[in-house]
Design a protein around this motif. Structure first.
Motif, PDB file in Angstrom:
ATOM      1  N   SER A 135       0.856  -1.194   0.000  1.00 28.19           N
ATOM      2  CA  SER A 135       0.000   0.000   0.000  1.00 28.19           C
ATOM      3  C   SER A 135       0.884   1.233   0.000  1.00 28.19           C
ATOM      4  O   SER A 135       2.066   1.174   0.375  1.00 28.19           O
ATOM      5  N   SER A 136       0.302   2.358  -0.420  1.00 26.47           N
ATOM      6  CA  SER A 136       1.076   3.603  -0.405  1.00 26.47           C
ATOM      7  C   SER A 136       1.441   3.993   1.015  1.00 26.47           C
ATOM      8  O   SER A 136       2.515   4.560   1.252  1.00 26.47           O
ATOM      9  N   ALA A 137       0.575   3.679   1.987  1.00 24.68           N
ATOM     10  CA  ALA A 137       0.887   3.979   3.390  1.00 24.68           C
ATOM     11  C   ALA A 137       2.071   3.143   3.874  1.00 24.68           C
ATOM     12  O   ALA A 137       2.981   3.647   4.544  1.00 24.68           O
ATOM     13  N   MET A 152       4.659  14.673  -8.888  1.00 24.26           N
ATOM     14  CA  MET A 152       4.687  14.572 -10.340  1.00 24.26           C
ATOM     15  C   MET A 152       3.613  13.591 -10.812  1.00 24.26           C
ATOM     16  O   MET A 152       3.550  12.467 -10.325  1.00 24.26           O
ATOM     17  N   CYS A 153       2.786  14.047 -11.765  1.00 24.23           N
ATOM     18  CA  CYS A 153       1.698  13.219 -12.334  1.00 24.23           C
ATOM     19  C   CYS A 153       0.983  12.400 -11.254  1.00 24.23           C
ATOM     20  O   CYS A 153       0.937  11.178 -11.323  1.00 24.23           O
ATOM     21  N   PRO A 154       0.414  13.092 -10.255  1.00 23.65           N
ATOM     22  CA  PRO A 154      -0.153  12.386  -9.112  1.00 23.65           C
ATOM     23  C   PRO A 154      -1.629  12.029  -9.295  1.00 23.65           C
ATOM     24  O   PRO A 154      -2.299  12.491 -10.218  1.00 23.65           O
ATOM     25  N   TRP A 155      -2.114  11.226  -8.392  1.00 17.34           N
ATOM     26  CA  TRP A 155      -3.560  11.003  -8.228  1.00 17.34           C
ATOM     27  C   TRP A 155      -3.840  10.813  -6.746  1.00 17.34           C
ATOM     28  O   TRP A 155      -2.971  10.402  -5.980  1.00 17.34           O
ATOM     29  N   ARG A 193     -12.524   4.172 -12.509  1.00 13.16           N
ATOM     30  CA  ARG A 193     -12.567   2.878 -13.200  1.00 13.16           C
ATOM     31  C   ARG A 193     -11.496   2.780 -14.275  1.00 13.16           C
ATOM     32  O   ARG A 193     -10.880   1.723 -14.467  1.00 13.16           O
ATOM     33  N   TYR A 194     -11.273   3.874 -15.001  1.00 13.57           N
ATOM     34  CA  TYR A 194     -10.253   3.875 -16.054  1.00 13.57           C
ATOM     35  C   TYR A 194      -8.881   3.556 -15.459  1.00 13.57           C
ATOM     36  O   TYR A 194      -8.155   2.682 -15.956  1.00 13.57           O
ATOM     37  N   ALA A 195      -8.517   4.266 -14.391  1.00 13.25           N
ATOM     38  CA  ALA A 195      -7.192   4.062 -13.792  1.00 13.25           C
ATOM     39  C   ALA A 195      -7.050   2.648 -13.240  1.00 13.25           C
ATOM     40  O   ALA A 195      -5.991   2.023 -13.374  1.00 13.25           O
ATOM     41  N   ARG A 196      -8.108   2.141 -12.632  1.00 13.95           N
ATOM     42  CA  ARG A 196      -8.047   0.773 -12.109  1.00 13.95           C
ATOM     43  C   ARG A 196      -7.767  -0.218 -13.231  1.00 13.95           C
ATOM     44  O   ARG A 196      -6.948  -1.131 -13.084  1.00 13.95           O
ATOM     45  N   ASP A 197      -8.439  -0.029 -14.370  1.00 13.03           N
ATOM     46  CA  ASP A 197      -8.217  -0.948 -15.485  1.00 13.03           C
ATOM     47  C   ASP A 197      -6.817  -0.798 -16.068  1.00 13.03           C
ATOM     48  O   ASP A 197      -6.212  -1.789 -16.521  1.00 13.03           O
ATOM     49  N   VAL A 198      -6.287   0.421 -16.092  1.00 16.77           N
ATOM     50  CA  VAL A 198      -4.914   0.610 -16.564  1.00 16.77           C
ATOM     51  C   VAL A 198      -3.946  -0.196 -15.703  1.00 16.77           C
ATOM     52  O   VAL A 198      -3.091  -0.942 -16.217  1.00 16.77           O
ATOM     53  N   PHE A 199      -4.060  -0.071 -14.393  1.00 14.71           N
ATOM     54  CA  PHE A 199      -3.143  -0.795 -13.507  1.00 14.71           C
ATOM     55  C   PHE A 199      -3.397  -2.300 -13.546  1.00 14.71           C
ATOM     56  O   PHE A 199      -2.445  -3.097 -13.485  1.00 14.71           O
ATOM     57  N   GLU A 200      -4.650  -2.709 -13.665  1.00 13.33           N
ATOM     58  CA  GLU A 200      -4.936  -4.129 -13.783  1.00 13.33           C
ATOM     59  C   GLU A 200      -4.344  -4.691 -15.075  1.00 13.33           C
ATOM     60  O   GLU A 200      -3.835  -5.818 -15.105  1.00 13.33           O
ATOM     61  N   GLU A 205       2.761  -6.819  -9.386  1.00 12.10           N
ATOM     62  CA  GLU A 205       1.364  -6.921  -8.937  1.00 12.10           C
ATOM     63  C   GLU A 205       1.171  -6.236  -7.584  1.00 12.10           C
ATOM     64  O   GLU A 205       0.167  -5.542  -7.362  1.00 12.10           O
ATOM     65  N   ALA A 206       2.141  -6.408  -6.690  1.00 14.61           N
ATOM     66  CA  ALA A 206       2.044  -5.786  -5.362  1.00 14.61           C
ATOM     67  C   ALA A 206       2.129  -4.272  -5.461  1.00 14.61           C
ATOM     68  O   ALA A 206       1.406  -3.549  -4.756  1.00 14.61           O
ATOM     69  N   GLN A 207       3.014  -3.751  -6.325  1.00 17.25           N
ATOM     70  CA  GLN A 207       3.084  -2.302  -6.515  1.00 17.25           C
ATOM     71  C   GLN A 207       1.802  -1.779  -7.158  1.00 17.25           C
ATOM     72  O   GLN A 207       1.317  -0.694  -6.801  1.00 17.25           O
ATOM     73  N   ALA A 208       1.238  -2.529  -8.091  1.00 17.26           N
ATOM     74  CA  ALA A 208      -0.024  -2.117  -8.704  1.00 17.26           C
ATOM     75  C   ALA A 208      -1.137  -2.050  -7.658  1.00 17.26           C
ATOM     76  O   ALA A 208      -2.000  -1.164  -7.711  1.00 17.26           O
ATOM     77  N   ASP A 209      -1.122  -2.974  -6.698  1.00 15.25           N
ATOM     78  CA  ASP A 209      -2.090  -2.907  -5.598  1.00 15.25           C
ATOM     79  C   ASP A 209      -1.987  -1.580  -4.863  1.00 15.25           C
ATOM     80  O   ASP A 209      -2.999  -0.959  -4.514  1.00 15.25           O
ATOM     81  N   ALA A 210      -0.739  -1.145  -4.614  1.00 16.87           N
ATOM     82  CA  ALA A 210      -0.525   0.122  -3.911  1.00 16.87           C
ATOM     83  C   ALA A 210      -1.093   1.291  -4.703  1.00 16.87           C
ATOM     84  O   ALA A 210      -1.635   2.246  -4.133  1.00 16.87           O
ATOM     85  N   CYS A 211      -0.974   1.221  -6.022  1.00 16.23           N
ATOM     86  CA  CYS A 211      -1.493   2.293  -6.878  1.00 16.23           C
ATOM     87  C   CYS A 211      -3.021   2.319  -6.874  1.00 16.23           C
ATOM     88  O   CYS A 211      -3.641   3.380  -6.734  1.00 16.23           O
TER      89      CYS A 211
END
Length: 267
Positions: free
Chosen positions: A67-69, A116-119, A124-131, A188-194
């Motif tokens: 997670s990011s935390a 930089m380029c934060p969120w 839904r779009y971003a979730r699908d990008v990371f998935e 996959e773990a880093q994508a979870d954090a995103c």
């Protein structure tokens, strides 16, 4: 090799330059060395600390999810180990999510902040990008995976430039030569954090000087995300480059590098 123990893992880091500490937090899949074209200038003014995030490079890659935390706490522990009470902090993409959490969870550690380029949250779009990054990593060769990412983060002017296109080809070649590529479970773990990063309601607690910076033509994390983050942080500055995308810091390198030095030097 310099490692520190923090938050139950070992993090690899390198340093460049001397002066006020500047902690540089890279994005998904990227080791700390990706900052080198920036710190070549920044290190003339700052003590730049370049870190391989949990899950990449020479740092530990425990099973996810991350997670990011959790990753922000990794950095707080790193600063403890390096005896850095407060630092300037810059984070790129996933690194900006980590940096947001560092400023929220450990506000006394952050002198000023560049995102930089934060969120602040994924739609839904971003979730699908990371998935889809997970799917691409599992199915593509190393070079093809890098090409897929390049298609997401660079804009047409960079592809049209002969010099720019050559750097894209060079990046694919480097991927094929990488002797220690990021394993699938770590991506996959880093994508979870995103995907799970959701701090919109907490951004108002960030009290340090903050700059949000990105590209107007970003399709990976579109400009509304940067605008939402900037609007939620008190007295935050916002700067978006025209004709640039998620990799605006490469596309606009000659302006970006000194701009960051000037901004941190006056905060």
């Amino acid at each position: 090799m310099p490692h520190v123990k923090t938050n139950g893992i070992k993090l690899y880091y390198e340093e460049a330059g001397a002066g006020p500490p500047l902690v540089c937090i890279m994005g998904i899949t990227g080791p700390g060395s990706v900052w080198s074209n920036h710190t070549a200038l920044w290190s003339k003014r700052f003590r730049c600390i370049l870190v391989d995030n949990r899950g990449v490079g020479q740092s530990d890659m425990p099973p996810g999810p991350y997670s990011s935390a959790m990753m922000a706490d990794d950095y707080a522990g790193l600063m403890d180990a390096l005896q850095i009470d407060r630092a300037q902090v810059i984070g790129c993409s996933m690194g900006s999510a980590i940096a947001q959490q560092l400023a929220i969870r450990h506000p006394q550690r952050v002198e000023s902040l560049v995102l930089m380029c934060p969120w602040a949250r994924c739609d839904r779009y971003a979730r699908d990008v990371f998935e889809h990054l997970r799917v691409a990593k599992a199915k593509l060769t190393a070079a093809e995976f890098v090409r897929y990412i390049q298609l997401l983060i660079f804009t047409k002017p960079y592809w049209d430039s002969d010099a720019g296109y050559q750097t894209l080809l060079d990046g694919r070649l480097l991927a094929t030569e990488d002797q220690a590529p990021q394993p699938l479970h770590a991506l996959e773990a880093q994508a979870d954090a995103c995907v799970t990063h959701d701090v919109l309601g907490d951004l108002g607690r960030i009290g340090c000087p903050t700059l949000v910076i990105g590209g107007k033509d970003d399709i990976f994390t579109p400009r509304w995300m940067a605008e939402e983050v900037a609007a939620a942080i008190p007295n935050c500055e916002l700067y978006l480059y025209a004709d640039a995308g998620h990799a605006f810091h490469w596309e606009q390198l000659e302006d970006f590098n000194p701009r960051i030095v000037r901004w941190f030097s006056t905060r």
